[in-house]
Scaffold this active site. Structure first.
Site, PDB file in Angstrom:
ATOM      1  N   HIS A 204       9.888  31.978 -40.934  1.00 23.30           N
ATOM      2  CA  HIS A 204       8.933  32.212 -39.840  1.00 23.30           C
ATOM      3  C   HIS A 204       8.460  33.653 -39.917  1.00 23.30           C
ATOM      4  CE1 HIS A 204       9.996  28.444 -37.723  1.00 23.30           C
ATOM      5  NE2 HIS A 204      11.164  28.654 -38.293  1.00 23.30           N
TER       6      HIS A 204
ATOM      7  N   ASP B 166      15.294  30.343 -42.667  1.00 24.45           N
ATOM      8  CA  ASP B 166      14.890  30.098 -41.278  1.00 24.45           C
ATOM      9  C   ASP B 166      14.895  31.398 -40.482  1.00 24.45           C
ATOM     10  OD1 ASP B 166      13.910  28.651 -39.166  1.00 24.45           O
ATOM     11  OD2 ASP B 166      15.844  27.841 -38.542  1.00 24.45           O
TER      12      ASP B 166
ATOM     13  N   LYS C 288       4.950  20.270 -41.989  1.00 23.43           N
ATOM     14  CA  LYS C 288       6.178  20.395 -41.203  1.00 23.43           C
ATOM     15  C   LYS C 288       6.198  19.420 -40.027  1.00 23.43           C
ATOM     16  CE  LYS C 288      10.007  22.129 -39.723  1.00 23.43           C
ATOM     17  NZ  LYS C 288      10.660  23.399 -39.634  1.00 23.43           N
TER      18      LYS C 288
ATOM     19  N   HIS D 120      12.029  28.452 -46.362  1.00 24.75           N
ATOM     20  CA  HIS D 120      11.839  28.183 -44.918  1.00 24.75           C
ATOM     21  C   HIS D 120      11.838  29.522 -44.183  1.00 24.75           C
ATOM     22  CE1 HIS D 120      12.668  25.570 -41.201  1.00 24.75           C
ATOM     23  NE2 HIS D 120      12.436  26.810 -40.774  1.00 24.75           N
TER      24      HIS D 120
ATOM     25  N   HIS E 292      12.262  19.158 -39.205  1.00 25.14           N
ATOM     26  CA  HIS E 292      13.223  19.685 -38.228  1.00 25.14           C
ATOM     27  C   HIS E 292      13.990  18.466 -37.734  1.00 25.14           C
ATOM     28  CE1 HIS E 292      14.750  22.587 -35.169  1.00 25.14           C
ATOM     29  NE2 HIS E 292      15.113  21.422 -34.662  1.00 25.14           N
TER      30      HIS E 292
ATOM     31  N   HIS F  58      17.258  23.375 -42.735  1.00 24.79           N
ATOM     32  CA  HIS F  58      18.402  24.006 -42.053  1.00 24.79           C
ATOM     33  C   HIS F  58      19.485  23.007 -41.617  1.00 24.79           C
ATOM     34  CE1 HIS F  58      15.869  22.792 -38.724  1.00 24.79           C
ATOM     35  NE2 HIS F  58      15.081  23.855 -38.797  1.00 24.79           N
TER      36      HIS F  58
HETATM   37  O1  DOR Z   1      16.091  28.749 -34.130  1.00 23.60           O
HETATM   38  C1  DOR Z   1      14.975  28.383 -34.432  1.00 23.60           C
HETATM   39  N1  DOR Z   1      13.910  29.206 -34.299  1.00 23.60           N
HETATM   40  N2  DOR Z   1      14.800  27.128 -34.868  1.00 23.60           N
HETATM   41  C2  DOR Z   1      13.570  26.628 -35.051  1.00 23.60           C
HETATM   42  O2  DOR Z   1      13.484  25.478 -35.412  1.00 23.60           O
HETATM   43  C3  DOR Z   1      12.371  27.422 -34.771  1.00 23.60           C
HETATM   44  C4  DOR Z   1      12.654  28.850 -34.844  1.00 23.60           C
HETATM   45  C5  DOR Z   1      11.561  29.707 -34.246  1.00 23.60           C
HETATM   46  O3  DOR Z   1      10.391  29.487 -34.553  1.00 23.60           O
HETATM   47  O4  DOR Z   1      11.881  30.624 -33.490  1.00 23.60           O
HETATM   48 ZN    ZN Z   2      12.536  27.181 -38.776  1.00 23.51          ZN
END
Ligand code: DOR
Ligand code: ZN
Length: 376
Positions: free
Chosen positions: A45, A279, A129, A43, A167, A205
């Protein structure tokens, strides 16, 4: 909870007493080293543009593969988008990197079964997702009608063995933010699994004892959960320790200590239903340190050190490798990595900031000393 002072390098954390007893050599010569099958991040980003270029090398350094989240603006809703996004990730990786980004689609009310088929055939998309609309960063295009409009796509996913990554929070403003995961489990996730028992689901998460309890009632190999480093080392007090701490703000938000302890026990129990998902979610510093700060913690530079520390403190280092490197690929039906990574127990300082052309990013535990360092 590991507070920042116990995260400082502390020689007493070494099992030196046992080394002393069994080894007459100078203990300074004894180095603690761990060799792990190269971990994956299930997971992550990575963003796009110059933020992508700034952060991707940190994940590529420590992880063999990563499930890349699709919540860009605009989101990655088609296989064609996912292929293009993957190409832009490959362009910013170091020349000698063998990091493999595994792409995902962003589920919307209009995702078609045909799009799911295309995704599966592509060999590039590994999951879809689910962001409930309004739940988190860039979720405004997310799902509003899971059991209605999304049903055909979900049925096709079950057919194609394409995992749904969830999520797991309701967005109802009347539900207390600390209860959103618990309510989601009862009102969405449990009914979904009952309706589509063959659908593979990863609850992303997880943050609560409720989630652990739920996962344990589900079928191994069909339902699993990822766990972040922040939800294993911090509780909700950290958000307010000495003032408001925007760099500890993420969603789902940190919870009470009892929840942290329950997740920690679950993860270090050796259950195959939990695996590593950082995450890691970078935002430019000013977007975090703002009157309306973004949710997300950039933990890629420290994640592996923190997971190792957690398992060490729980006396469960022998279970670390399954969590970091086996349970994830086994769940996804992918081969485990064959290369190895070494972690050495020695103090290292987390950078204060990472500069990039549009500003700077503050990593988790910026400026602090950690004590397990991946080495290459
Ligand atoms: O804290 C988070 N940031 N939770 C999420 O679900 C998305 C993520 C983000 O893309 O910044
Ligand atoms: Zn995330």
């Amino acid at each position: 909870m590991i507070n920042t002072s116990t995260l400082l390098y502390n020689a007493s954390n070494l099992p030196i007493s046992s080394i002393r007893r069994s080894n007459k050599l100078n203990i300074k010569a004894v180095k603690m080293e761990l060799t792990l099958t190269r971990p994956d991040d299930w997971h992550l980003h990575l963003r796009d543009g110059d933020l992508l270029a700034a952060v991707a090398p940190y994940s590529a350094r420590d992880f063999g593969r990563a499930i890349v989240m699709p919540n860009l603006r605009p989101p990655i809703t088609t296989t064609a988008d996912a292929i293009a996004y993957r190409e832009s990730i490959m362009k910013v990786l170091p020349a000698d990197s063998d990091f493999n980004p595994l792409m995902t689609l962003y589920l919307t009310d209009t995702t078609s079964p045909n799009e799911i088929k295309l995704a599966k055939e592509s060999g590039v998309v590994y999951a879809v997702k689910l962001y409930p609309a309004g739940a988190t960063t860039n979720s405004q295009d997310g799902v509003t009608d899971l059991f209605g409009k999304c049903l055909p796509a979900l049925q096709e996913m079950a057919e194609q063995s394409m995992p749904l990554l969830v999520h797991g929070e309701v967005t109802d403003p009347d539900v207390d933010i600390f209860d959103r995961e618990k309510v989601f489990i009862e009102t969405v996730l449990r009914p979904l699994i009952q309706k589509l028992p063959r659908l593979k689901v990863v609850m992303e998460h997880i943050t609560t004892a409720d989630a652990v309890k739920f996962i344990e009632t589900c079928k191994e190999g069909t339902v699993a959960a990822t766990v972040t480093p922040q939800h294993l080392v911090l509780n909700r007090n950290s958000l307010f320790q000495g003032g408001l701490q925007p760099h500890y703000y993420c969603l789902p938000v940190l919870k009470r200590e009892i929840h942290r302890q329950t997740i920690l026990s679950a993860v270090t129990s050796g259950s195959k239903q939990y695996f590593l998902g950082t995450d890691s979610a970078p935002h430019e510093r000013q977007r975090k340190e703002s009157s309306c700060g973004c949710a997300g913690i950039f933990n890629a530079p420290v994640a592996l050190s923190l997971y190792t520390k957690i398992f060490e403190e729980a006396g469960a280092l022998e279970k670390l490798e399954a969590f970091t490197s086996f349970n994830g690929p086994d769940f996804y039906g992918l081969p485990r990595n064959t290369s190895k990574i070494k972690l050495t127990k020695r103090p290292w300082k987390v950078p204060e900031r990472i500069l990039f052309p549009s500003g700077e990013i503050v990593p988790m535990f910026a400026g602090q000393m950690l004590d397990w360092k991946p080495s290459f």
